[in-house]
Design a protein around this motif. Structure first.
Motif, mmCIF file in Angstrom:
data_model
loop_
_atom_site.group_PDB
_atom_site.id
_atom_site.type_symbol
_atom_site.label_atom_id
_atom_site.label_comp_id
_atom_site.label_asym_id
_atom_site.label_seq_id
_atom_site.Cartn_x
_atom_site.Cartn_y
_atom_site.Cartn_z
ATOM 1 N N ILE A 205 35.166 41.449 39.753
ATOM 2 C CA ILE A 205 34.153 41.651 40.686
ATOM 3 C C ILE A 205 34.550 42.710 41.671
ATOM 4 O O ILE A 205 33.706 43.671 41.970
ATOM 5 C CB ILE A 205 33.467 40.465 41.538
ATOM 6 C CG1 ILE A 205 32.910 39.275 40.306
ATOM 7 C CG2 ILE A 205 32.627 40.935 42.429
ATOM 8 C CD1 ILE A 205 32.819 37.854 41.160
ATOM 9 N N THR A 206 35.611 42.772 41.901
ATOM 10 C CA THR A 206 36.251 43.857 42.976
ATOM 11 C C THR A 206 36.268 45.318 41.973
ATOM 12 O O THR A 206 36.040 46.113 42.576
ATOM 13 C CB THR A 206 37.317 43.779 43.588
ATOM 14 O OG1 THR A 206 37.360 42.287 44.490
ATOM 15 C CG2 THR A 206 37.663 44.649 44.527
ATOM 16 N N TYR A 207 36.511 45.126 40.584
ATOM 17 C CA TYR A 207 36.431 46.442 40.021
ATOM 18 C C TYR A 207 35.243 46.857 40.046
ATOM 19 O O TYR A 207 34.731 48.085 39.949
ATOM 20 C CB TYR A 207 36.943 46.070 38.443
ATOM 21 C CG TYR A 207 38.263 46.091 38.294
ATOM 22 C CD1 TYR A 207 39.422 45.151 38.584
ATOM 23 C CD2 TYR A 207 38.934 47.274 37.570
ATOM 24 C CE1 TYR A 207 40.720 45.540 38.559
ATOM 25 C CE2 TYR A 207 40.085 47.651 37.214
ATOM 26 C CZ TYR A 207 41.191 46.738 38.067
ATOM 27 O OH TYR A 207 42.661 46.840 37.807
ATOM 28 N N ARG A 208 34.281 45.896 39.714
ATOM 29 C CA ARG A 208 32.811 46.318 39.782
ATOM 30 C C ARG A 208 32.363 47.128 41.072
ATOM 31 O O ARG A 208 31.719 48.248 40.738
ATOM 32 C CB ARG A 208 31.799 45.234 39.604
ATOM 33 C CG ARG A 208 30.246 45.503 39.504
ATOM 34 C CD ARG A 208 29.882 46.341 38.295
ATOM 35 N NE ARG A 208 29.746 45.329 37.152
ATOM 36 C CZ ARG A 208 29.785 45.711 35.730
ATOM 37 N NH1 ARG A 208 30.015 46.919 35.672
ATOM 38 N NH2 ARG A 208 29.378 44.837 34.882
ATOM 39 N N PHE A 209 32.516 46.481 42.127
ATOM 40 C CA PHE A 209 32.247 47.068 43.440
ATOM 41 C C PHE A 209 32.890 48.548 43.756
ATOM 42 O O PHE A 209 32.294 49.330 44.060
ATOM 43 C CB PHE A 209 32.639 46.068 44.660
ATOM 44 C CG PHE A 209 31.300 45.052 44.786
ATOM 45 C CD1 PHE A 209 31.291 43.707 43.967
ATOM 46 C CD2 PHE A 209 30.309 45.255 45.812
ATOM 47 C CE1 PHE A 209 30.493 42.983 44.189
ATOM 48 C CE2 PHE A 209 29.295 44.673 45.873
ATOM 49 C CZ PHE A 209 29.399 43.401 45.296
ATOM 50 N N TRP A 210 34.288 48.280 43.363
ATOM 51 C CA TRP A 210 34.933 49.643 43.754
ATOM 52 C C TRP A 210 34.678 50.719 42.687
ATOM 53 O O TRP A 210 34.830 51.983 43.101
ATOM 54 C CB TRP A 210 36.318 49.327 44.043
ATOM 55 C CG TRP A 210 36.613 48.871 45.320
ATOM 56 C CD1 TRP A 210 36.375 47.659 45.925
ATOM 57 C CD2 TRP A 210 36.878 49.870 46.630
ATOM 58 N NE1 TRP A 210 36.584 47.599 47.157
ATOM 59 C CE2 TRP A 210 36.807 49.006 47.669
ATOM 60 C CE3 TRP A 210 36.906 51.300 46.418
ATOM 61 C CZ2 TRP A 210 36.972 49.587 48.946
ATOM 62 C CZ3 TRP A 210 37.229 51.701 47.865
ATOM 63 C CH2 TRP A 210 37.146 51.000 48.998
#
Lengths: 165, 165
Positions: free
Chosen positions: A77-82
């Protein structure tokens, strides 16, 4: 609303009122079998259990597997946001996490051995149309900002209360 | 087989062959929606997602809630095992865990703020027929040996690999 718009909107709202940055997450549960635990998080209910080798009936992933689930999903999910923050096109992310445990720590057979994971391996495969360097740049930003990677990497203050009759 | 017999059997087996103490836990998953992650741990499949405020559709508990699920369930199960080890009768265990997050860390709005939990509160209510002191003694043994409490309290070495095309 795009993810970028959501992030920009959050920034504006938090700059106007920093109290909006505070989030509290809560779960509650109880032991309902030898090792079976019924847990609720928001509207979600789930069962945590141990495999037979640890006296359970394998009705759900066990606690340390949930810790790895937390880590793997937080990375994805952090890949998605960043990716949205950095303007990097991202088609998919695959994540695998493995943790080594020496059960002598848990059982207290050897108190020089920590009860938790002695090491964790994390493999992330982001993919999309951009050059490899862009995904490496994304990975570095993710690792600076991933909440559960931070939890694994640094001590978290815990205030514990034991209630007895 | 009683829990005490399982623990004693593990001790005997591990003393004869210390390699039997090594356990590896593994999970794998992938991003299948904006924030939806499909995860597998052994034979268990589950969905991790974010609430609407974080661009998700709340199809499952989110990553930091899974970290709290790991902590709460690990406490409950460790009470069960250590009650057996210490010969303390235990009828039930209730656990509640709360974590505070400042989302400025995750979003990178302020890099002086850690992305993970800034503090966690854990409330455990063991009950049974024994005097309160015995459950306090149990709680102390649990906190020395709970794998996920150890994970929250101390840094864990992580080896990360990013695979790009």
């Amino acid at each position: 609303m795009t993810l970028k718009a959501l992030i920009d909107g959050s920034r504006t709202a938090i700059e106007a009122d920093p109290a909006k940055a505070a989030a509290v997450f809560a779960v509650s549960g109880r032991l309902v079998g030898t090792t079976e635990v019924a847990i609720r998080a928001g509207r979600h209910e789930l069962t945590v259990d141990e495999p037979a080798a640890l006296a359970g009936t394998d009705l759900g992933a066990n606690p340390v597997e949930h810790a790895l689930i937390a880590l793997a999903s937080c990375q994805a999910i952090t890949y998605r946001f960043w990716a949205a923050q950095l303007g990097i096109e991202l088609d998919s992310v695959e994540v695998a996490a493995e943790g080594d445990l020496d059960v002598r720590g848990f059982f207290g057979f050897d108190d020089t051995i920590r009860p938790g994971f002695t090491s964790v391996r994390l493999k992330v495969t982001p993919s999309g149309p951009e050059p490899a360097e862009r995904y490496q740049q994304l990975a570095d930003a993710v690792d600076e900002h991933c909440p559960v990677l931070d939890l694994f990497s640094h001590p978290t203050p815990i205030e514990r209360t034991v209630v007895t009759a």
